[in-house]
Design a protein around this motif. Structure first.
Motif, PDB file in Angstrom:
ATOM      1  N   PRO A 325       0.817  -1.214   0.000  1.00 57.31           N
ATOM      2  CA  PRO A 325       0.000   0.000   0.000  1.00 57.31           C
ATOM      3  C   PRO A 325       0.850   1.264   0.000  1.00 57.31           C
ATOM      4  O   PRO A 325       2.063   1.223   0.254  1.00 57.31           O
ATOM      5  CB  PRO A 325      -0.805  -0.128   1.297  1.00 57.31           C
ATOM      6  N   ASP A 326       0.212   2.385  -0.290  1.00 59.04           N
ATOM      7  CA  ASP A 326       0.842   3.711  -0.281  1.00 59.04           C
ATOM      8  C   ASP A 326       1.936   3.870  -1.316  1.00 59.04           C
ATOM      9  O   ASP A 326       2.909   4.604  -1.109  1.00 59.04           O
ATOM     10  CB  ASP A 326       1.376   4.061   1.121  1.00 59.04           C
ATOM     11  N   PRO A 354      -6.280   1.942  -5.404  1.00 56.87           N
ATOM     12  CA  PRO A 354      -6.307   3.393  -5.219  1.00 56.87           C
ATOM     13  C   PRO A 354      -5.253   4.162  -6.004  1.00 56.87           C
ATOM     14  O   PRO A 354      -5.451   5.334  -6.318  1.00 56.87           O
ATOM     15  CB  PRO A 354      -6.082   3.565  -3.707  1.00 56.87           C
ATOM     16  N   ALA A 355      -4.108   3.548  -6.314  1.00 55.75           N
ATOM     17  CA  ALA A 355      -3.022   4.293  -6.973  1.00 55.75           C
ATOM     18  C   ALA A 355      -2.373   3.562  -8.140  1.00 55.75           C
ATOM     19  O   ALA A 355      -1.664   4.187  -8.924  1.00 55.75           O
ATOM     20  CB  ALA A 355      -1.943   4.641  -5.945  1.00 55.75           C
ATOM     21  N   GLY A 356      -2.592   2.263  -8.274  1.00 51.30           N
ATOM     22  CA  GLY A 356      -1.810   1.490  -9.230  1.00 51.30           C
ATOM     23  C   GLY A 356      -2.454   1.225 -10.574  1.00 51.30           C
ATOM     24  O   GLY A 356      -1.832   0.579 -11.436  1.00 51.30           O
ATOM     25  N   ALA A 384     -10.859 -11.127  -3.847  1.00 50.17           N
ATOM     26  CA  ALA A 384      -9.531 -11.399  -3.287  1.00 50.17           C
ATOM     27  C   ALA A 384      -8.856 -10.076  -2.939  1.00 50.17           C
ATOM     28  O   ALA A 384      -8.806  -9.161  -3.766  1.00 50.17           O
ATOM     29  CB  ALA A 384      -8.683 -12.177  -4.289  1.00 50.17           C
ATOM     30  N   ILE A 385      -8.351  -9.970  -1.720  1.00 52.09           N
ATOM     31  CA  ILE A 385      -7.580  -8.795  -1.304  1.00 52.09           C
ATOM     32  C   ILE A 385      -6.106  -9.121  -1.480  1.00 52.09           C
ATOM     33  O   ILE A 385      -5.566  -9.997  -0.805  1.00 52.09           O
ATOM     34  CB  ILE A 385      -7.878  -8.416   0.154  1.00 52.09           C
ATOM     35  N   LEU A 386      -5.456  -8.406  -2.402  1.00 48.66           N
ATOM     36  CA  LEU A 386      -4.044  -8.653  -2.692  1.00 48.66           C
ATOM     37  C   LEU A 386      -3.130  -7.616  -2.067  1.00 48.66           C
ATOM     38  O   LEU A 386      -1.949  -7.876  -1.855  1.00 48.66           O
ATOM     39  CB  LEU A 386      -3.806  -8.687  -4.213  1.00 48.66           C
ATOM     40  N   THR A 387      -3.664  -6.408  -1.800  1.00 48.69           N
ATOM     41  CA  THR A 387      -2.863  -5.332  -1.203  1.00 48.69           C
ATOM     42  C   THR A 387      -3.670  -4.714  -0.071  1.00 48.69           C
ATOM     43  O   THR A 387      -4.850  -4.407  -0.242  1.00 48.69           O
ATOM     44  CB  THR A 387      -2.537  -4.240  -2.244  1.00 48.69           C
ATOM     45  N   GLU A 388      -3.034  -4.488   1.069  1.00 46.29           N
ATOM     46  CA  GLU A 388      -3.755  -4.069   2.274  1.00 46.29           C
ATOM     47  C   GLU A 388      -3.876  -2.549   2.386  1.00 46.29           C
ATOM     48  O   GLU A 388      -3.519  -1.931   3.403  1.00 46.29           O
ATOM     49  CB  GLU A 388      -3.113  -4.670   3.531  1.00 46.29           C
TER      50      GLU A 388
END
Length: 478
Positions: A325-326, A354-356, A384-388
């Motif tokens: 993240p971030d 959100p950003a990628g 599926a959640i791949l990035t927190e």
């Protein structure tokens, strides 16, 4: 003091902006004229919290400037930082030093006064000596020193890492160069930051060793997570128990789909290559590289398994595609391997990050992109959640369930608690913990009734059962 920074990628731009914040006159140079125009216009090409504000403030104060002309950047410079990319070479995994050598050659042709040439790029042991030999060959009269000053910036928190680092490593051979570096880092010296002053080779190896050890911690806890699933343990509790030991520490003990990003994959491979070249193989890190490669494929299999026996025609929602993240960094992200495997199995993949997503569109063909976290969930058979990312930590679970065709979540970052997900009516799969099913309470009540009818106390510790009693005992344990 004036410095030039060669390269306006992640390391160069963050370092340049932070040195400017120290009050130093910084000029960043890059061959990419389009990037330079964007930077002069205040457009930041990477996503890093706070960097846009830092760059704007120091440009307004005339401490930070950008150019595509190295001669302009080096005019009056005491220090020139090499902060160009060192990607893995195809085939052998070694660090590609093409950009480093090209930068050093141009610096040699441009120098007109004593200059400290600093390698900020992550480079294999011996690169500093190579740079010195190259500069002397091109410009025999040049007066210079080469210093290794590796960066330890984490994407997403790079500004804080630069301003308040755990340590600063300076590898230099001359007192003159050390004095210049002390002047460069005077604000951190006054703040009491620990400094490791050593030789060039030691500084170069320190960077690789640090990254390889952190990659080992991630890989270790991932393998422990697999064992936890087999024996009924909880990897997060295991990590908490381990991390309270001051010799181990809690950071990087987070089970998931394996490490990615711009550093760990290429640095572990480069260290393996260096060890083999010098007859001192780092077998532990060789294993880390192999296990991490297999990890992402294993996680894709977990998602497909959650979808049922056949993923063909299924709709899978994916939340998060960046490697962490971030950041908008997609380099070696788990999504780059997992999503194509889902597509190969016949699933349609719907994505939000959100950003990628701007970068992801070039790397993940065939994906359906969405503008918020809920849109991909419509009629989905699995999410599926791949990035927190933080915004995924507080999803409206009732809304999520109402949107989906089947309430199935595969959480590869252990964002949610299994009990919460079961109560919300989800079949929930995470990493290193028991899967949760929405009918857990009903199954537990039935299990208690069966055990009681056979003469056992429902909360007793009993010997292994067989048949229906075994199933009842398993449900009770859940």
């Amino acid at each position: 003091m004036r410095i030039a920074v060669v390269g306006t990628g992640y390391v160069g731009l963050v370092s340049g902006a932070c040195f400017a914040e120290f009050g130093i006159d910084v000029c960043c140079v890059d061959k990419d004229e389009t990037k330079i125009r964007r930077l002069r216009g205040g457009e930041i090409p990477i996503y890093e919290p706070g960097l846009d504000v830092l760059v704007a403030r120091n440009m307004a104060a005339d401490r930070l400037s950008f150019t595509s002309d190295l001669a302009v950047a080096m005019e009056g410079a005491d220090v020139v930082l090499i902060a160009v990319g060192t990607p893995s070479r195809p085939g052998d995994g070694g660090a590609d030093l093409t950009y480093v050598h090209a930068a050093a050659a141009e610096i040699a042709r441009t120098m007109s006064r004593y200059t400290v040439i600093v390698t900020k790029s992550t480079v294999p042991v011996g690169t500093g000596r190579q740079i010195a030999a190259l500069v002397r060959d091109i410009n025999p009269r040049a007066e210079f020193d080469v210093v290794s000053n590796p960066e330890f910036l984490r994407e997403g928190s790079a500004i804080g890492d630069f301003m308040q680092p755990d340590r600063v490593v300076i590898g230099a051979d001359s007192e003159r160069a050390r004095a210049v570096m002390d002047a460069l880092y005077q604000p951190l010296i006054r703040a009491g930051t620990p400094f490791v002053r050593t030789g060039i080779e030691t500084a170069e190896l320190t960077k690789y060793s640090a990254n390889a050890f952190l990659a080992f911690k991630i890989t270790f806890i991932n393998e422990v997570a697999d064992l936890c699933e087999r024996v009924g343990a909880d990897v997060q509790d295991v990590a908490a128990g381990m991390g309270l030991d001051g010799r181990i520490g809690r950071p990087f003990l987070n089970a998931g789909p394996g490490f990615g990003g711009s550093c760990f994959p290429k640095d572990t491979e480069a260290l393996v290559r260096t060890g083999r070249q010098h007859g001192a193989p780092v077998r532990l890190i060789e294993t880390v590289v192999d296990v991490n490669r297999a990890r992402k494929r294993l996680m894709a299999g977990r998602i497909l398994q959650a979808c049922g026996s056949d993923a063909a025609g299924k709709r899978i929602a994916v939340l998060g595609i960046t490697f962490k993240p971030d950041t908008n960094d997609m380099r070696e992200a788990a999504s780059l391997e997992i999503i194509p495997l889902l597509q190969e199995a016949g699933a349609t993949v719907h994505v939000y990050d959100p950003a990628g997503m701007e970068e992801g569109r070039h790397l993940l063909p065939g994906v359906v992109w969405h503008d918020d976290a809920y849109a991909p969930l419509a009629e989905a058979d699995c999410v599926a959640i791949l990035t927190e990312w933080n915004e995924f930590r507080a999803l409206d679970l009732g809304r999520v369930r109402s949107l989906m065709r089947r309430p199935v979540m595969v959480d590869l970052r252990n964002v949610y608690a299994p009990a919460v997900m079961a109560a919300a009516g989800f079949h929930y799969c995470s990493v290193g913990r028991r899967d949760a099913r929405p009918d857990a309470a009903k199954r537990r009540k039935a299990a208690e009734a069966m055990l009681l009818s056979n003469g056992f106390a429902a909360d007793s510790c009993v010997l292994p059962f067989s048949g229906q009693l075994a199933a009842a005992a398993s449900d009770l344990a859940d």
